[in-house]
Scaffold this motif. Structure first.
Motif: not given
Length: 217
Positions: A2, A4, A39-40, A42, A72, A76
């Protein structure tokens, strides 16, 4: 994995968000290479959380959206933080957000890789990276990547900005992938060996001697 992105831009669209998106576009796939899935990502727009951030300081409790943003950040593997420059420093939204996060969870950023970036109208404010942002995240115990990215108005479309983005995003990706692949020691903390014991072990090592060549007078 993740990633962010925290953006403190105030306008829509904003150069701050544009820089954040360009950094994330490079860092997200690099963090998971050679895997094809990036990677995701956000994105947290702080202007949308301004009211809840202010209320946190008056009532002591983060609102629902702000709590989700805190979660989040905590979960991360890496952060990209981008701020516009105000009065030769970072945005008050950036400071208030991370102050509120620290009050909610003092160790939220401990050991977390962070890429710092800023935008401004003139290159004269580029020192905001090392004189304001870097000390802030060092205090919060984050791991700040060596290369920060500052984009002045004249930098957009210039070759130098692309190179800085590639370098900084690559450094963040390397730290993210390192954290994701290094296994944690079994049983929690690694074994502690007292210094006296380490020194005694060194004293027991065999000493190798080598004859010195004779010198001519």
């Amino acid at each position: 994995m993740k990633l962010v992105v925290v953006s403190a831009g105030l306008s829509v669209p904003s150069s701050t968000r544009l820089l954040a998106d360009r950094l994330a576009a490079v860092a997200a796939p690099a963090a998971t290479a050679p895997e094809p899935q990036p990677a995701a990502v956000r994105v947290i727009e702080l202007r949308d959380l301004a009211v809840e951030i202010a209320h946190t300081f008056t009532n002591g409790f983060p609102g629902r959206e702000l709590s989700a943003a805190f979660d989040a950040v905590r979960s991360a593997d890496g952060l990209i933080v981008v701020t516009p420059v105000f009065s030769a420093s970072y945005s008050g939204l950036i400071k208030s957000f991370f102050d509120a996060l620290s009050a909610d969870d003092e160790g939220a950023l401990a050991g977390k890789p962070v890429l710092i970036a800023a935008t401004g109208g003139t290159a004269r404010h580029s020192l905001v990276l090392d004189h304001a942002l870097r000390p802030l995240f060092a205090y919060l115990k984050a791991v700040v990547v060596p290369t920060g990215v500052y984009a002045a108005s004249e930098d957009w479309g210039a070759e130098g900005l692309d190179r800085r983005i590639e370098r900084a995003a690559g450094e963040l990706a390397a730290l993210m992938s390192g954290i994701a692949t290094v296994p944690k020691p079994a049983g929690g903390s690694p074994e502690f060996v007292p210094f006296a014991q380490q020194l005694a072990a060194l004293n027991q090592l065999p000493v190798r001697t080598q004859a010195l060549p004779a010198t001519e007078l």
